[in-house]
Design an enzyme around this catalytic site. Sequence first.
Site, PDB file in Angstrom:
ATOM      1  N   HIS A 186     -47.368  14.319   4.173  1.00  0.00           N
ATOM      2  CA  HIS A 186     -46.040  14.757   4.836  1.00  0.00           C
ATOM      3  C   HIS A 186     -45.644  14.309   6.488  1.00  0.00           C
ATOM      4  CE1 HIS A 186     -43.823  16.183   1.043  1.00  0.00           C
ATOM      5  NE2 HIS A 186     -43.751  15.143   0.983  1.00  0.00           N
ATOM      6  N   CYS A 486     -47.259  -1.766   0.491  1.00  0.00           N
ATOM      7  CA  CYS A 486     -45.994  -0.491   0.881  1.00  0.00           C
ATOM      8  C   CYS A 486     -46.657   0.195   1.069  1.00  0.00           C
ATOM      9  CB  CYS A 486     -45.461  -0.694  -0.467  1.00  0.00           C
ATOM     10  SG  CYS A 486     -45.574   0.404  -1.922  1.00  0.00           S
TER      11      CYS A 486
END
EC number: 2.7.3.9
Length: 556
Positions: A186, A486
């Site tokens: 993250h 992606c």
Amino acid sequence: METTLRGVGVSHGVAIGEVRHMGTAVLEPPAKQIPAEDAEREQGRARKAVEAVAADLMARGNLAGGEAQAVLEAQAMMAQDPELLADVERRITVGSTAERAVYDAFAAYRALLAGAGEYLAGRVADLDDVRNRIVARLLGVPMPGVPDSDEPYVLIARDLAPADTALLDPTLVLGFVTEEGGPTSHSAILARALGVPAVVALPGAGEIPEGTVVAVDGSTGEIFVNPAEEKKARLAAEAAERKAALAAATGPGATSDGHKVPLLANIGGPADVPAAVEAGAEGVGLFRTEFLFLDDSANAPSEEKQITAYRQVLEAFPEGRVVVRVLDAGADKPLDFLTPGDEPNPALGVRGLRTLLDHPDVLRTQLTALAKAAEGLPVYLEVMAPMVADRADAKAFADACREAGLRAKFGAMVEIPSAALRARSVLQEVEFLSLGTNDLAQYTFAADRQVGAVSRLQDPWQPALLDLVALSAEAAKAEGKSCGVCGEAAADPLLACVLTGLGVTSLSMGAASLPYVRATLAKFTLAQCERAAAAARAADSAEEARTAAQAVLSGE
């Protein structure tokens, strides 16, 4: 004396400044007993503190927007977990203070996560941050977090919680270094979204004394401690040169000989659209839709709410391409109304498309909302499913799209090795592939993306991962269809050239990375990219692959 340390570079750029350390964790509360008559009052204190922390996390998410919002809302849901709160109240009933009950209940939950497989073990840092915030509120002490400073600095921490990373001020935090984390953690993803140079997975970084001058190279992963004046001048000059090159690189993505490679943006919601448009994104290659579902983990969002959010994004890219990923629930994104709470290993269980096929009403509502949102708009809508394992999965998703009346291309994400190995079979049912390299690496190497100890195996330069990319791209070419990337691999300018050489037809990344990739692609021909790709695949390690590709592209 100058010394050089090496971690994993996860966000481009160079930062030079003095070190400031992250605030320390909240101390363990004393284990004192309370009278039985105080239990109700203490339970009330605990509930209020939990509600306040959850509200604060939600507010931070709303302020940050985009990907950060989804991460912070997931943390807020973690704080309000009913089983966790019940355990806190039970501990208070038998005599614990509110702060001690929170501390012990979270410790027990932490042990469960740590032993539940590496995927969930990666959530431990988020859980610790929630615990520290609740305990700090109950004790009336300052929250752990980013230090206060009027002067710009380089932040060093063991790890950065999403709540801290999301609200970093880029005018003060020149860059950051963490001892833990990986290229797809993250913290790394949010650093790229902020455009802050960052290096992760550097054990011992916390031992660098406060106030020490360091230079952080987020591209190479190098940290120069007490750099010489000549080194600082060289790094600053290189950074200025790169900045000028970025400003000059405009227009659609392409190699120097005109081979087109559309450069698209990864977004987590409408809040990310302005940055994508400003960076010159040619569309959206990954529109994560989880943000709509994290507001209320007990109920799915209405069709009307979804239509409004989707239309905001679609309207921003007239004549552009927008690729929407349907809800990817499960594993690190649990939802009470969808995902089972007692899976022994959620990362290998019911997640992504598997969850949606078990709840066809949720999938139908989302696909119908997308169909209605696109009505009358001059946009090329594409919709893809996460965690497609084989042709049967692809067919089930394509059938659901057709039943919903969706006039769009249907695609499959390649995140599981089986989908790459059987890509041509999958393409009999869908019209495009999109490689999610973060999860593809995780499942290929059995290496959790949040665990710094295995970050070497999460490196997107791993030759085995490049082989799977090549298999997918070759299958798509043979079928006359497209194959994009992606995952975070697309954000590495050098690797973007290699991916192009492997046959990938589009690249999607965080908006902050678009100028770097555009400028680098424009330096090389398609043939050079193909030679670099072949050299990288012939290597035996990620480091050797990068070095080999660099040698080809630099003409060595």
